[in-house]
Enzyme design. Structure first.
Site, mmCIF file in Angstrom:
data_model
loop_
_atom_site.group_PDB
_atom_site.id
_atom_site.type_symbol
_atom_site.label_atom_id
_atom_site.label_comp_id
_atom_site.label_asym_id
_atom_site.label_seq_id
_atom_site.Cartn_x
_atom_site.Cartn_y
_atom_site.Cartn_z
ATOM 1 N N LYS A 1 0.836 -1.204 0.000
ATOM 2 C CA LYS A 1 0.000 0.000 0.000
ATOM 3 C C LYS A 1 0.875 1.260 0.000
ATOM 4 O O LYS A 1 0.628 2.209 -0.750
ATOM 5 C CB LYS A 1 -0.900 -0.019 1.242
ATOM 6 C CG LYS A 1 -1.950 1.067 1.245
ATOM 7 C CD LYS A 1 -2.707 1.100 2.558
ATOM 8 C CE LYS A 1 -3.927 0.215 2.549
ATOM 9 N NZ LYS A 1 -4.728 0.350 3.780
ATOM 10 N N LEU B 1 -33.715 9.774 4.866
ATOM 11 C CA LEU B 1 -35.097 9.284 4.830
ATOM 12 C C LEU B 1 -35.392 8.729 3.441
ATOM 13 O O LEU B 1 -36.519 8.774 2.982
ATOM 14 C CB LEU B 1 -36.083 10.408 5.158
ATOM 15 C CG LEU B 1 -36.197 10.793 6.628
ATOM 16 C CD1 LEU B 1 -37.218 11.906 6.823
ATOM 17 C CD2 LEU B 1 -36.569 9.580 7.493
ATOM 18 N N LEU C 1 -16.891 11.265 8.332
ATOM 19 C CA LEU C 1 -16.957 11.386 6.870
ATOM 20 C C LEU C 1 -17.668 10.188 6.235
ATOM 21 O O LEU C 1 -17.639 9.076 6.761
ATOM 22 C CB LEU C 1 -15.561 11.564 6.276
ATOM 23 C CG LEU C 1 -14.488 10.496 6.483
ATOM 24 C CD1 LEU C 1 -14.658 9.322 5.552
ATOM 25 C CD2 LEU C 1 -13.120 11.119 6.281
ATOM 26 N N CYS D 1 -19.551 0.941 8.001
ATOM 27 C CA CYS D 1 -19.795 1.530 9.326
ATOM 28 C C CYS D 1 -21.090 1.090 9.987
ATOM 29 O O CYS D 1 -21.068 0.526 11.076
ATOM 30 C CB CYS D 1 -19.771 3.053 9.215
ATOM 31 S SG CYS D 1 -18.143 3.663 8.803
ATOM 32 N N GLY E 1 -25.860 -0.617 4.093
ATOM 33 C CA GLY E 1 -24.688 -1.502 4.114
ATOM 34 C C GLY E 1 -23.475 -0.651 4.415
ATOM 35 O O GLY E 1 -23.580 0.406 5.026
ATOM 36 N N THR F 1 -11.311 -1.260 12.932
ATOM 37 C CA THR F 1 -11.879 -1.934 14.107
ATOM 38 C C THR F 1 -13.011 -2.834 13.606
ATOM 39 O O THR F 1 -14.177 -2.561 13.847
ATOM 40 C CB THR F 1 -12.433 -0.920 15.139
ATOM 41 O OG1 THR F 1 -13.319 -0.008 14.459
ATOM 42 C CG2 THR F 1 -11.331 -0.126 15.781
#
Ligand code: UDX
Length: 436
Positions: A35, A253, A153, A263, A260, A86
């Protein structure tokens, strides 16, 4: 100010590039040599609009660099951010904090000058206390403070979200840490972005409460959409009708196939685990997780129903347009398309698919699904087209062309992109979400 960003994933890389753009001197650190080598060659590990250009200009200006060497990267930094993943721990949904703690340990071992250690990763309440304990042991005698600074974000709009945040949350009771964090965010502060100082535990909880509340909002309107279909009402109008109420607000809304991404699914589960650990039930969030999980397969069944039911659907072909969990990302984590394609395949339906950015990551998650070279190639010979992710490229489909390519003019629009009357006027059978 010199800033070190440990972890060059979505949050770390975007935050690091934006801090550099503010004028800070930023080093992004990652364990993955591939990376870092790619980033040094100007190749982005993720698809995020504007990120490549932002990174390039700040590298060129000498404010942004990348390294695998944590000891060198954190040297003399006034703020050291932890922005590693995490993920959900296998089995119990608890956030896996091993990467966060490993970074804390390594930072502690190499910390030579005073610094504020800032957790940007989404971490459960109390993680900052443990990070502090690890650092106290690993870096005796060096002045440090541990602050929490959650990141709100969104993928696909990451840079503008970072530069124009609704608020910045800093969790620390330490005056020196608050001062350093004010300096880190000075450009946004001058732009009048609200900065909220709270205790560290409160700050950690704010992030989970925000994501859980947004997940509640989406799931609420999704269930209202189901009711709309039964009572012949229009969910778009319901959203507008309630969203104009300032107490409710119009965002999040939009009814669809379920949330999905990296987060909401993971953070709602982690919050439930915390609520269990502290014996303080969050029944609304529990219900949301269950409803959202079952909704994804229900959307697959909706397509089967549109094909005329289980009997009629067997052996037919469906073209899925859009696979990523939302547009402008290549992220496939917990994307509704995965459960939708599985449900279709379980019903004996052949599936072809096209996504502008997500197919490389989608292919291994969807064995047996044909990845097509374009939307129209996916549609060729299909008995139905299902619009799963609302990429701009699918907002002006050529309906005449579809009629020529598909076996039948049937569109299942799971994102309510189109106007039902207009699509029907073109001779299509049109099924959407929460609209008769
Ligand atoms: C989210 C939060 O918005 C962000 O603050 C946090 O830092 C990370 O999680 P992200 O996952 O990038 O960001 O995407 P978001 O735009 O919030 O969408 C999440 C999911 O909800 C997507 O699957 C999207 O399609 C869905 N969604 C969103 C709806 O179904 N309806 C809506 O009205 C809004």
């Amino acid at each position: 100010m010199k800033i070190a960003m440990v972890g060059s994933g979505y949050v770390g890389l975007v935050s690091g590039a934006c801090f550099a753009d503010f004028g800070h001197d930023v080093v992004c650190i990652d364990k993955d040599p591939g990376k870092i080598a790619a980033l040094n060659d100007g190749v982005m590990p993720i698809f995020e609009p504007g990120l490549g250009e932002l990174v390039a200009s700040n590298v060129k200006a000498g404010r942004l660099s990348f390294t695998t060497d944590l000891a060198a990267g954190i040297a003399d930094a006034s703020a050291i951010f932890i922005a590693v993943g995490t993920p959900s721990r296998r089995g119990d949904g608890h956030a896996d904090l091993s990467f966060v703690y490993a970074v804390a340990e390594e930072v502690g071992q190499h910390l030579k000058t005073e610094a504020v250690i800032v957790t940007k990763s989404t971490v459960p309440v109390g993680t900052g206390d443990e990070v502090e304990r690890i650092l106290t042991q690993a870096a005796p005698g060096v002045r440090f403070a541990v602050a929490s600074n959650p990141e709100f974000l969104r993928e696909g709009a990451a840079i503008s979200d970072f530069k124009r945040p609704d608020r910045i949350v800093i969790g620390s009771d330490d005056e020196w840490a608050q001062e350093v964090m004010r300096e880190v965010y000075r450009p946004l502060f001058l732009n009048q972005a609200p900065i909220l100082f709270t205790s560290r535990r409160t700050s950690e909880l704010i992030k989970y409460a925000a994501n859980a509340f947004l997940a509640v909002k989406i799931t609420f309107i999704n269930e209202i959409a189901d009711l709309c279909e039964k009572v012949d009402a229009d969910v778009q109008d319901v959203s507008r009708g309630i969203g104009l109420d300032g107490r409710i607000g119009s965002k999040f809304l939009h009814a669809g196939p379920g949330y999905g991404g990296s987060c909401f699914p993971k953070d709602t589960l982690a919050l439930l685990k915390t609520s269990e650990d502290y014996d303080s039930p969050l029944r609304i969030v529990e219900a949301v997780v269950k409803v959202n999980d079952s909704r994804k397969r229900a959307m697959g069944r909706k397509v089967v129903d549109a094909l005329g039911g289980a009997e009629a659907a067997r052996g037919k072909k469906v073209a899925l347009l859009g696979l990523t969990f939302k547009p402008n990302t290549d992220d496939m984590r917990d994307a509704p398309s995965i459960a939708i394609s599985q449900t279709l395949q379980d019903a004996g339906v052949e599936v072809s698919a096209y996504d502008p950015e997500g197919m490389a990551l989608a292919a291994p998650l969807m064995p047996g699904v044909t990845m097509a070279a374009s939307a129209y190639a996916a549609i060729e010979g299909a008995d139905a087209v299902a619009l799963v992710t609302e990429w701009d490229a699918f907002r002006a489909l050529d309906f005449e062309k579809i009629k020529g390519l598909a076996k039948a003019p049937l569109l299942v629009d799971l994102r309510n992109v189109y106007d039902p009357a207009e699509v029907r006027a073109k001779g299509f059978t049109y099924v959407s979400v929460g609209r008769s």
